[in-house]
Design a protein around this motif. Structure first.
Motif, mmCIF file in Angstrom:
data_model
loop_
_atom_site.group_PDB
_atom_site.id
_atom_site.type_symbol
_atom_site.label_atom_id
_atom_site.label_comp_id
_atom_site.label_asym_id
_atom_site.label_seq_id
_atom_site.Cartn_x
_atom_site.Cartn_y
_atom_site.Cartn_z
ATOM 1 N N CYS A 113 26.064 46.154 32.372
ATOM 2 C CA CYS A 113 26.523 44.780 32.183
ATOM 3 C C CYS A 113 25.347 43.821 32.020
ATOM 4 O O CYS A 113 25.432 42.844 31.266
ATOM 5 N N PRO A 155 28.148 40.128 25.918
ATOM 6 C CA PRO A 155 29.531 40.102 25.436
ATOM 7 C C PRO A 155 29.752 38.967 24.447
ATOM 8 O O PRO A 155 29.001 37.990 24.430
ATOM 9 N N ALA A 185 35.236 37.378 25.036
ATOM 10 C CA ALA A 185 35.508 38.708 25.582
ATOM 11 C C ALA A 185 35.524 38.702 27.104
ATOM 12 O O ALA A 185 34.585 38.242 27.753
ATOM 13 N N GLN A 225 35.243 40.961 30.433
ATOM 14 C CA GLN A 225 34.391 42.135 30.629
ATOM 15 C C GLN A 225 35.128 43.389 31.070
ATOM 16 O O GLN A 225 34.582 44.488 30.976
ATOM 17 N N GLN A 255 35.099 47.205 29.222
ATOM 18 C CA GLN A 255 34.001 47.275 28.249
ATOM 19 C C GLN A 255 32.835 48.065 28.862
ATOM 20 O O GLN A 255 32.935 49.282 29.003
ATOM 21 N N VAL A 272 36.292 51.867 24.688
ATOM 22 C CA VAL A 272 36.151 50.488 25.157
ATOM 23 C C VAL A 272 37.162 49.585 24.468
ATOM 24 O O VAL A 272 37.573 49.816 23.331
ATOM 25 N N THR A 326 39.143 45.472 23.910
ATOM 26 C CA THR A 326 38.839 44.119 23.424
ATOM 27 C C THR A 326 39.693 43.077 24.139
ATOM 28 O O THR A 326 40.419 42.309 23.506
ATOM 29 N N SER A 380 39.713 51.418 32.625
ATOM 30 C CA SER A 380 38.435 51.994 33.061
ATOM 31 C C SER A 380 38.689 53.152 34.012
ATOM 32 O O SER A 380 38.023 54.187 33.939
ATOM 33 N N LEU A 418 28.408 48.843 22.409
ATOM 34 C CA LEU A 418 28.136 47.619 23.152
ATOM 35 C C LEU A 418 27.296 46.624 22.356
ATOM 36 O O LEU A 418 27.411 45.416 22.554
ATOM 37 N N VAL A 471 31.851 45.866 20.130
ATOM 38 C CA VAL A 471 32.555 44.941 21.023
ATOM 39 C C VAL A 471 31.639 43.875 21.606
ATOM 40 O O VAL A 471 32.111 42.951 22.268
ATOM 41 N N GLY A 472 30.327 43.983 21.377
ATOM 42 C CA GLY A 472 29.388 43.008 21.920
ATOM 43 C C GLY A 472 28.481 42.429 20.863
ATOM 44 O O GLY A 472 28.483 42.848 19.708
#
Length: 451
Positions: free
Chosen positions: A139, A144, A148, A150, A153, A185, A187, A207, A233, A237-238
Motif C-alpha cells: 500500500c 491509487p 479508488a 483501497q 486492491q 484485484v 475496482t 481479499s 498496481l 488499477v493504480g
C-alpha cells in the motif's frame, strides 16, 4: 519479477512466529481480538444475514462462519461472508500512514484456511502478521487513483501471500500466489460510500476469498506473468507503483504496529472532527435544541463527507454532519449510537443541517501525515466554543488504552456471544498462538454463542 517483490515473498514464506518480537506478537493478538469483535457484530446486519441464508444451500461445510448459529461453509464462502461482516459496521482497523484496512481483509481468509487445513494458532498468527506486513508495504508503494477505494486492491495481493504462507508454500509459491492474485484485484469506488452502496463491502471480503483461492491455483499449476503485480498496481488499477523501498527495515519495522483502531463507528477521516467536537461539548454541555450551528474545518478528504441527508445506514457512516449530530444528541458516536435508529431520530435529522463542513487548504497540505480538524459550536444564546486537533487519538502515535479496545470487543462480541462466552473467547484469543489447532478456537466459539 521484481527483486523487491521476491524479497517480500521470501520474508512471508520463511519468517517464523518466534522471529517476530514479543511486543509485535502482543499487538497482533489485540488486532485479532478487535477484528473478531467487529466481524461478530457485523454478522447481524440485515444484508449480511440474508446473504448467508441465500448462500447456505450451496455453501458446503467444514469451515465456520462467524455468526449466530455458526453455520458451516467451504473455506472460500466462509472467508467471503466473514469479510463482508467485518466491513459492515465501519469499525475495522487500518493503516495509519497510507490508506488500507488489512486485518479485515486478511484475517477471514487466514482463519478459513487454518481451520480447513487443521493449522495451529501459531501458524495462523504468523500468516496474519506477515500478510499484514506485505499489505502495509504494498500500500505504501502503490498510488491509487483518486476515486479508488483501497479494499480489494493492493491488500488483496497481500492476502494471497498470507494464504500461501498458511498453506506452507515456499518463497516461489508465495510469489506465484501473489502474482496470480494480481489478476483478481477489484475496482471499488469511494463514490459508493456516500451513495450508500453496500456492494463496496464485498470488495474487502474478496481479499479473503483470494487468500483462500490464489494458493490453490498456484498448487494446481496455474502460472502468472513475472511482472503481474507491478503491471496491475502501476498501470491497471493504480496510477503508479514504486517498489524501491518495499523491503526497507524488513523484520525490524512491523506494519501491524503502525495501525489505527476505531471507537467511533464511522469512516476514519471523520474522527478528528469528532474528537474536537467532543472537547467542545464537554465544556459547553448544551442540549441539542440549544445548538445554533456547528462549523467544521478539516482536510480535503474528510471535508467531502458532508452530506446532511445520508440515504441509509451505510451512507451514514460517511456523513460528518450525521456523526456530529449523533454525538450531540446521544453523547457519543460508537456502535450503539450510530445505528439505524439514529437515521430516523428527528432531533438528529434537524441538527445535521446545522453542521457546516469546509476544507482548510492548510490542513490538506499536511495530510495524511497529520489529519487536522477544527470545530466551533455556536449556541442560540450566543455562547461559543472551539477546539482544534492535529490528528485524532486512534493510532500508534496517540494510541487508545488497551482497556478501551477490550471494552469495544465486549460490546461487539456480546451481540453474538453470551456474557460468559465473551470472557472465554477473549481469554482464548489472548493465548491464540498456543492453540494446537484453530478448530479448538472455533469449537470454543460455538460453545459461547447466544441462542
Amino acid at each position: 519479477m521484481g527483486r523487491k517483490i521476491e524479497e517480500l515473498a521470501r520474508f512471508a514464506a520463511e519468517t517464523r512466529w518466534e522471529d517476530i518480537p514479543a511486543p509485535v506478537q502482543g499487538h497482533a493478538r489485540l488486532v485479532f481480538l478487535d477484528t473478531l469483535g467487529v466481524i461478530l457484530a457485523g454478522s447481524e446486519r440485515p444484508e449480511v444475514r440474508q446473504l448467508r441464508e441465500r448462500l447456505a444451500p450451496a455453501a458446503g461445510s467444514g469451515t465456520t462462519v462467524l455468526a449466530r448459529g455458526w453455520p458451516g461453509a467451504e473455506p472460500r464462502t466462509a472467508a467471503l461472508l466473514n469479510g463482508i461482516a467485518g466491513r459492515a459496521i465501519e469499525l475495522c482497523e487500518g493503516l495509519r500512514l497510507v490508506t488500507g484496512q488489512p486485518a479485515v481483509q486478511i484475517l477471514p481468509g487466514v482463519l478459513a484456511v487454518a481451520e480447513s487445513a487443521s493449522g495451529s494458532g501459531r501458524e495462523m498468527m504468523a500468516a496474519f502478521v506477515l500478510g499484514y506486513d506485505v499489505a502495509g508495504r504494498l500500500c505504501s508503494a502503490f498510488t491509487p487513483r483518486p476515486l479508488a477505494h483501497q479494499n480489494g486492491q493492493a491488500t488483496l495481493v497481500a492476502a494471497a501471500a498470507a494464504g500461501a504462507r498458511m498453506r506452507r508454500l515456499d518463497a516461489a509459491g508465495v510469489s506465484l500466489a501473489m502474482r496470480i492474485a494480481a489478476t483478481l484485484v477489484l475496482t471499488p469506488s469511494y463514490t459508493s460510500t456516500v451513495a450508500g452502496a453496500t456492494a463496496l463491502n464485498v470488495a474487502g471480503a474478496m481479499s479473503g476469498f483470494a487468500c483462500t483461492l490464489a494458493p490453490e491455483l498456484a498448487l494446481a499449476g496455474f502460472e502468472a506473468q513475472d511482472d503481474a503485480i507491478e503491471e496491475a498496481l502501476g498501470k491497471l488499477v493504480g496510477d503508479g507503483f514504486k517498489p524501491d523501498h518495499l523491503s526497507d527495515e524488513l523484520g525490524t519495522r512491523w506494519e501491524i504496529t503502525r495501525n489505527y483502531f476505531r471507537l467511533y463507528a464511522c469512516c476514519n477521516p471523520i474522527h478528528p472532527a469528532l474528537d474536537s467536537l467532543q472537547e467542545v461539548l464537554a465544556k459547553l454541555r448544551p442540549r441539542p435544541d440549544e445548538v445554533e450551528r456547528i462549523d467544521v474545518a478539516t482536510y480535503r478528504f474528510a471535508s467531502i463527507m458532508r452530506s446532511p441527508d445520508p440515504s441509509n445506514y451505510f451512507a451514514s457512516k460517511y456523513s460528518l454532519p450525521h456523526a456530529a449530530a449523533v454525538m450531540v444528541v446521544k453523547g457519543n458516536a460508537g456502535y450503539a449510537a450510530l445505528d439505524d435508529a439514529a437515521l430516523r431520530d428527528p432531533a438528529v435529522a434537524a441538527l445535521r443541517h446545522r453542521v457546516h463542513v469546509t476544507e482548510d487548504p492548510a490542513m490538506s497540505a499536511v495530510a495524511p501525515r497529520l489529519r487536522p480538524a477544527r470545530v466551533t459550536v455556536t449556541l442560540k444564546d450566543g455562547r461559543q466554543g472551539s477546539h482544534a486537533c492535529e490528528s485524532h487519538r486512534v493510532d500508534f502515535q496517540r494510541p487508545f488504552e488497551e482497556s478501551e479496545l477490550r471494552e469495544k470487543f465486549h460490546e461487539l462480541a456480546g451481540v453474538v456471544l453470551t456474557p460468559d462466552g465473551v470472557a472465554h473467547v477473549e481469554r482464548a484469543v489472548d493465548r491464540c498462538d498456543e492453540w494446537p489447532s484453530v478448530r479448538e478456537f472455533t469449537a470454543q466459539l460455538r460453545r459461547s454463542g447466544r441462542e
